[in-house]
Design an enzyme around this catalytic site. Structure first.
Site, PDB file in Angstrom:
ATOM      1  N   PRO A   1      -3.071  -0.617   1.458  1.00 11.30           N
ATOM      2  CA  PRO A   1      -2.003  -1.615   1.317  1.00 11.30           C
ATOM      3  C   PRO A   1      -1.674  -1.869  -0.160  1.00 11.30           C
ATOM      4  CG  PRO A   1      -3.675  -2.377   2.853  1.00 11.30           C
ATOM      5  CD  PRO A   1      -4.229  -1.182   2.151  1.00 11.30           C
ATOM      6  N   GLU A   2      -0.508  -1.431  -0.555  1.00 11.88           N
ATOM      7  CA  GLU A   2      -0.012  -1.679  -1.898  1.00 11.88           C
ATOM      8  C   GLU A   2       1.276  -2.486  -1.730  1.00 11.88           C
ATOM      9  OE1 GLU A   2      -0.034   2.000  -4.209  1.00 11.88           O
ATOM     10  OE2 GLU A   2      -1.569   2.820  -2.894  1.00 11.88           O
TER      11      GLU A   2
ATOM     12  N   HIS B   1     -13.894  -5.826  14.809  1.00 13.01           N
ATOM     13  CA  HIS B   1     -13.785  -6.184  13.393  1.00 13.01           C
ATOM     14  C   HIS B   1     -12.993  -7.465  13.144  1.00 13.01           C
ATOM     15  CE1 HIS B   1     -15.699  -2.431  12.449  1.00 13.01           C
ATOM     16  NE2 HIS B   1     -14.815  -1.777  13.154  1.00 13.01           N
TER      17      HIS B   1
ATOM     18  N   ARG C   1     -13.624  -3.001   6.732  1.00 10.22           N
ATOM     19  CA  ARG C   1     -14.548  -2.788   5.608  1.00 10.22           C
ATOM     20  C   ARG C   1     -15.001  -4.073   4.925  1.00 10.22           C
ATOM     21  NH1 ARG C   1     -12.241   2.498   2.916  1.00 10.22           N
ATOM     22  NH2 ARG C   1     -11.503   2.700   5.034  1.00 10.22           N
TER      23      ARG C   1
END
Length: 270
Positions: free
Chosen positions: A2-3, A92, A111
Site C-alpha cells: 500500500p503506497e 488475522h 503481518r
DNA sequence: ACGTTGACCTGTGTGC
DNA sequence: TGCACACAGGTCAACG
C-alpha cells in the site's frame, strides 16, 4: 504494497461511507499495535463522530468532530474491510468497528506491522508535519526542486524517504525511475535540471495512472471491498525481472539496493 | 545533522 | 513429503 494510490483508494472508500457517522461499538478481537491499548482504546473511541477521512503520505486519518483523530497505517498487509452484520472473525482480524448507522468495518493485518492509534489534535499536527510534500498536490516545477542539490544519497533511497516526498514506496519508486529513463541507483546530486523535471513529472504520471486503476495488488493489497487494484498489468519494471523492457526490449534487471528489491532496464535507464 | 542498518512480523515459494 | 530458509517491505530506534 500500500503506497499513495492504494491508501488513497482506501481513504476515498472509507470517507464515502463513514463521513458523519458515529462509532457505536468497538471490539478488539486480537490486541495489536493499537493505542491506547485494549479497553482504554475502546472506551476512548466509542461515541466519536467522524468528520472527514483524510490521507497524508501513507497514513490514514479519521478526523473526529471533537478534534481528536484515529491514525491508521496499513504498512504491508493492513486492511479495512466493510462487512455485513453476519460476518465472523477471521484469522488475522484485529478490531471490529460498528457504527450507529449500521456500517461495520473490520481492521485486519496478517503481518501485524500496521497500527491504529488515537491521537489528540496537537499530536496529529506533530505527526503530519514530519512528512514531505504530497507529490500530486505540487506542481512539476516545485517537485523538481526537491531533487536540487549535491546530495550523495541515491535516488531510490530519497524517493522512499517520507520526510522528503510523501507516499512513494518500493513499487512506484522503481516505476517512476523507469518512466523517467533514470537509474534509481544514481545519486540525487548527479541529476541534471532536465532530469529533475522528468523525474518529477514521471512520479506524478505513475501515481495518477495507478490511482485510476485503484492501485497495484502485487501481493496482499485489496481495497475496502476486498477488490484487487488493476495497475499490476501496467507495471513497467516492478516484478518483471527478465521480461523485455516496454521501451527498448532489453531484459529487466533486479538487484537488491537500499535494502529493497530494485528493478530497472539496463539499456534505457541512464 | 545526516545517512544507513537491523528489527519488527507471517505467509509463500523454492531448493534440498 | 517435509523441512529450512530466503523473501516480501514501511517505518523507527539505534548506530556510525
Amino acid at each position: 504494497m500500500p503506497e499513495l494510490p492504494e491508501v488513497e483508494t482506501v481513504r476515498a472508500q472509507l470517507h464515502a461511507r463513514l463521513a458523519g457517522k458515529k462509532i457505536a461499538r468497538v471490539q478488539i478481537w486480537r490486541s495489536g499495535r493499537e493505542h491506547p491499548v485494549n479497553e482504554a482504546f475502546v472506551q476512548e473511541i466509542q461515541g466519536k463522530i467522524i468528520q472527514v477521512i483524510e490521507r497524508r503520505a501513507k497514513l490514514l486519518v479519521w478526523r473526529f468532530l471533537d478534534g481528536s483523530a484515529l491514525t491508521a497505517h496499513l504498512k504491508m498487509t493492513g486492511r479495512f474491510l466493510f462487512t455485513d452484520q453476519t460476518y465472523e472473525q477471521q484469522k488475522h482480524d484485529r478490531i471490529d468497528f460498528r457504527f450507529a448507522s449500521g456500517e461495520r468495518v473490520v481492521w485486519s493485518d496478517i503481518r501485524q506491522f500496521g497500527f491504529v492509534r488515537l491521537v489528540s489534535a496537537r499530536e496529529l499536527g506533530d505527526i503530519l508535519s514530519t512528512y514531505g510534500p504530497e507529490p500530486l498536490d505540487a506542481s512539476v516545477q516545485s517537485l523538481a526542486t526537491l531533487f536540487h542539490g549535491s546530495s550523495s544519497r541515491s535516488i531510490k533511497a530519497f524517493l522512499l524517504d517520507q520526510t522528503k516526498i510523501a507516499g512513494i514506496g518500493n513499487i512506484y519508486a522503481d516505476e517512476a525511475c523507469h518512466l523517467a529513463g533514470i537509474r534509481p541507483t544514481r545519486t540525487i546530486g548527479s541529476l541534471a535540471s532536465g532530469e529533475r523535471l522528468k523525474l518529477a513529472s514521471s512520479i506524478q504520471a505513475v501515481l495518477r495512472a495507478s490511482l485510476v486503476q485503484k492501485g497495484t495488488s502485487a501481493n496482499d493489497y485489496v481495497d475496502t471491498e476486498g477488490e484487487r487494484g488493476g495497475f499490476l498489468e501496467l507495471l513497467r519494471v516492478y516484478g518483471r525481472k527478465g521480461e523485455p523492457c516496454v521501451t527498448c526490449g532489453a531484459p529487466i534487471e533486479r538487484i537488491v539496493f537500499a535494502q529493497r528489491g530494485t528493478h530497472f532496464c539496463p539499456d534505457c535507464q541512464k
